[in-house]
Design a protein around this motif. Structure first.
Motif, PDB file in Angstrom:
ATOM      1  N   GLY A  19       0.839  -1.198   0.000  1.00 15.67           N
ATOM      2  CA  GLY A  19       0.000   0.000   0.000  1.00 15.67           C
ATOM      3  C   GLY A  19       0.872   1.246   0.000  1.00 15.67           C
ATOM      4  O   GLY A  19       0.653   2.192  -0.769  1.00 15.67           O
ATOM      5  N   LEU A  20       1.916   1.245   0.829  1.00 16.58           N
ATOM      6  CA  LEU A  20       2.862   2.357   0.884  1.00 16.58           C
ATOM      7  C   LEU A  20       3.672   2.443  -0.411  1.00 16.58           C
ATOM      8  O   LEU A  20       3.863   3.525  -0.967  1.00 16.58           O
ATOM      9  N   ILE A  21       4.151   1.292  -0.876  1.00 15.13           N
ATOM     10  CA  ILE A  21       4.974   1.251  -2.081  1.00 15.13           C
ATOM     11  C   ILE A  21       4.187   1.752  -3.294  1.00 15.13           C
ATOM     12  O   ILE A  21       4.683   2.572  -4.066  1.00 15.13           O
ATOM     13  N   ASN A  22       2.977   1.254  -3.459  1.00 15.40           N
ATOM     14  CA  ASN A  22       2.170   1.648  -4.622  1.00 15.40           C
ATOM     15  C   ASN A  22       1.843   3.137  -4.605  1.00 15.40           C
ATOM     16  O   ASN A  22       1.933   3.810  -5.635  1.00 15.40           O
ATOM     17  N   TYR A  23       1.483   3.651  -3.440  1.00 17.77           N
ATOM     18  CA  TYR A  23       1.150   5.078  -3.346  1.00 17.77           C
ATOM     19  C   TYR A  23       2.382   5.936  -3.661  1.00 17.77           C
ATOM     20  O   TYR A  23       2.311   6.898  -4.418  1.00 17.77           O
ATOM     21  N   THR A  24       3.508   5.557  -3.101  1.00 17.86           N
ATOM     22  CA  THR A  24       4.750   6.292  -3.316  1.00 17.86           C
ATOM     23  C   THR A  24       5.169   6.231  -4.791  1.00 17.86           C
ATOM     24  O   THR A  24       5.585   7.243  -5.366  1.00 17.86           O
ATOM     25  N   THR A  25       5.030   5.068  -5.393  1.00 20.43           N
ATOM     26  CA  THR A  25       5.354   4.917  -6.819  1.00 20.43           C
ATOM     27  C   THR A  25       4.516   5.865  -7.664  1.00 20.43           C
ATOM     28  O   THR A  25       5.052   6.575  -8.531  1.00 20.43           O
ATOM     29  N   GLU A  26       3.214   5.889  -7.421  1.00 20.36           N
ATOM     30  CA  GLU A  26       2.321   6.770  -8.187  1.00 20.36           C
ATOM     31  C   GLU A  26       2.723   8.234  -8.035  1.00 20.36           C
ATOM     32  O   GLU A  26       2.759   8.983  -9.020  1.00 20.36           O
ATOM     33  N   GLN A  27       3.023   8.641  -6.805  1.00 20.16           N
ATOM     34  CA  GLN A  27       3.388  10.034  -6.555  1.00 20.16           C
ATOM     35  C   GLN A  27       4.681  10.406  -7.275  1.00 20.16           C
ATOM     36  O   GLN A  27       4.787  11.481  -7.862  1.00 20.16           O
ATOM     37  N   SER A 156      -4.922   5.315   5.437  1.00 23.40           N
ATOM     38  CA  SER A 156      -5.517   6.306   6.333  1.00 23.40           C
ATOM     39  C   SER A 156      -5.065   7.709   5.916  1.00 23.40           C
ATOM     40  O   SER A 156      -4.019   7.871   5.265  1.00 23.40           O
ATOM     41  N   GLU A 157      -5.843   8.695   6.288  1.00 27.91           N
ATOM     42  CA  GLU A 157      -5.500  10.083   5.950  1.00 27.91           C
ATOM     43  C   GLU A 157      -4.139  10.465   6.522  1.00 27.91           C
ATOM     44  O   GLU A 157      -3.353  11.139   5.853  1.00 27.91           O
ATOM     45  N   GLU A 158      -3.877  10.051   7.740  1.00 30.15           N
ATOM     46  CA  GLU A 158      -2.589  10.363   8.380  1.00 30.15           C
ATOM     47  C   GLU A 158      -1.432   9.772   7.583  1.00 30.15           C
ATOM     48  O   GLU A 158      -0.414  10.428   7.343  1.00 30.15           O
ATOM     49  N   LEU A 159      -1.589   8.531   7.151  1.00 32.48           N
ATOM     50  CA  LEU A 159      -0.526   7.881   6.387  1.00 32.48           C
ATOM     51  C   LEU A 159      -0.317   8.566   5.036  1.00 32.48           C
ATOM     52  O   LEU A 159       0.821   8.805   4.630  1.00 32.48           O
ATOM     53  N   VAL A 160      -1.398   8.911   4.366  1.00 36.52           N
ATOM     54  CA  VAL A 160      -1.297   9.613   3.084  1.00 36.52           C
ATOM     55  C   VAL A 160      -0.541  10.925   3.269  1.00 36.52           C
ATOM     56  O   VAL A 160       0.369  11.251   2.497  1.00 36.52           O
ATOM     57  N   ALA A 161      -0.876  11.657   4.303  1.00 38.66           N
ATOM     58  CA  ALA A 161      -0.206  12.945   4.554  1.00 38.66           C
ATOM     59  C   ALA A 161       1.284  12.740   4.806  1.00 38.66           C
ATOM     60  O   ALA A 161       2.119  13.502   4.294  1.00 38.66           O
ATOM     61  N   ARG A 162       1.637  11.716   5.555  1.00 37.44           N
ATOM     62  CA  ARG A 162       3.048  11.463   5.854  1.00 37.44           C
ATOM     63  C   ARG A 162       3.805  11.014   4.607  1.00 37.44           C
ATOM     64  O   ARG A 162       4.943  11.439   4.369  1.00 37.44           O
ATOM     65  N   LEU A 163       3.170  10.171   3.796  1.00 35.53           N
ATOM     66  CA  LEU A 163       3.806   9.737   2.548  1.00 35.53           C
ATOM     67  C   LEU A 163       4.001  10.922   1.604  1.00 35.53           C
ATOM     68  O   LEU A 163       5.065  11.054   0.983  1.00 35.53           O
ATOM     69  N   GLU A 164       3.004  11.771   1.506  1.00 38.16           N
ATOM     70  CA  GLU A 164       3.118  12.933   0.616  1.00 38.16           C
ATOM     71  C   GLU A 164       4.240  13.863   1.047  1.00 38.16           C
ATOM     72  O   GLU A 164       4.983  14.379   0.212  1.00 38.16           O
ATOM     73  N   ARG A 165       4.395  14.076   2.361  1.00 37.41           N
ATOM     74  CA  ARG A 165       5.502  14.919   2.850  1.00 37.41           C
ATOM     75  C   ARG A 165       6.849  14.304   2.488  1.00 37.41           C
ATOM     76  O   ARG A 165       7.760  15.001   2.047  1.00 37.41           O
ATOM     77  N   SER A 166       6.980  13.010   2.686  1.00 36.32           N
ATOM     78  CA  SER A 166       8.256  12.338   2.398  1.00 36.32           C
ATOM     79  C   SER A 166       8.568  12.341   0.905  1.00 36.32           C
ATOM     80  O   SER A 166       9.708  12.576   0.513  1.00 36.32           O
ATOM     81  N   VAL A 167       7.564  12.084   0.085  1.00 36.15           N
ATOM     82  CA  VAL A 167       7.774  12.094  -1.365  1.00 36.15           C
ATOM     83  C   VAL A 167       8.110  13.505  -1.831  1.00 36.15           C
ATOM     84  O   VAL A 167       8.985  13.689  -2.685  1.00 36.15           O
ATOM     85  N   LYS A 168       7.460  14.495  -1.266  1.00 37.96           N
ATOM     86  CA  LYS A 168       7.752  15.893  -1.627  1.00 37.96           C
ATOM     87  C   LYS A 168       9.209  16.218  -1.298  1.00 37.96           C
ATOM     88  O   LYS A 168       9.917  16.838  -2.108  1.00 37.96           O
TER      89      LYS A 168
END
Length: 176
Positions: A19-27, A156-168
């Motif tokens: 779930g983390l890998i796929n979201y990060t890949t897309e971003q 979760s919303e919290e996880l999405v926000a944390r992943l987005e910060r890290s990818v940014k």
């Protein structure tokens, strides 16, 4: 175009870690990065265990790491550390194999009690491999990732926000 390798140390491709890998890949792809997923579990076990540097699969995998502009290290947490599968692969990476590459850790575990796995288990190994720019990373708890019926994952919303910060942060380092 920046090249990012996601190194997955999960022994299961059905892990919530994806779930983390796929979201990060897309971003990263949306930002213009070329992303390659390297599942260590797909490499021949005997070649890994015997450190067969002549193995075409091991050679190709190490070449991906060498050619990468950044590496994302992803693993589930077992017994307060990253997977042994990840460790056996990391043992094959050359001594300076991560020099000059930003490294973003993505970890998932059953409890917040293992939150410090990145700092106390992973960072010393990354440092030993020449990695000096280790991003804060994302540690997720299993409950933050839901397996959906279609094979996708809900985060979760919290996880999405944390992943987005890290990818940014990674995108800024790669100038994407």
């Amino acid at each position: 175009m920046s090249k990012v390798v996601i190194l997955s140390g999960s022994p299961s491709t059905q892990s919530r870690l994806y779930g983390l890998i796929n979201y990060t890949t897309e971003q990263l792809q949306q930002a213009g990065a070329e992303v390659t997923l390297l599942n260590v579990v797909d490499l021949p076990a005997e070649d890994l265990i015997k450190a067969n540097f002549n193995s075409p699969d091991v050679t190709a995998s190490l070449a991906l790491i060498a050619a990468a502009d950044a590496v994302i290290v992803a693993s589930p947490v077992y017994k307060a550390s990253y997977s042994g599968l990840l460790k056996i692969f990391m043992d094959l990476v050359p001594q300076e194999g991560l020099r000059g590459k930003p490294v973003l850790p993505l970890f998932i575990g059953g409890t917040l009690a293992h939150l410090l796995v990145i700092d106390y288990a992973l960072k010393p190994v990354i440092n030993a491999l020449g990695g000096r720019h280790i991003l804060g990373g994302v540690y997720a708890v299993d409950q933050w990732v839901e397996r959906l019926p279609d094979g996708l994952y809900g985060l979760s919303e919290e996880l999405v926000a944390r992943l987005e910060r890290s990818v940014k942060e990674l995108n800024e380092l790669l100038k994407l």
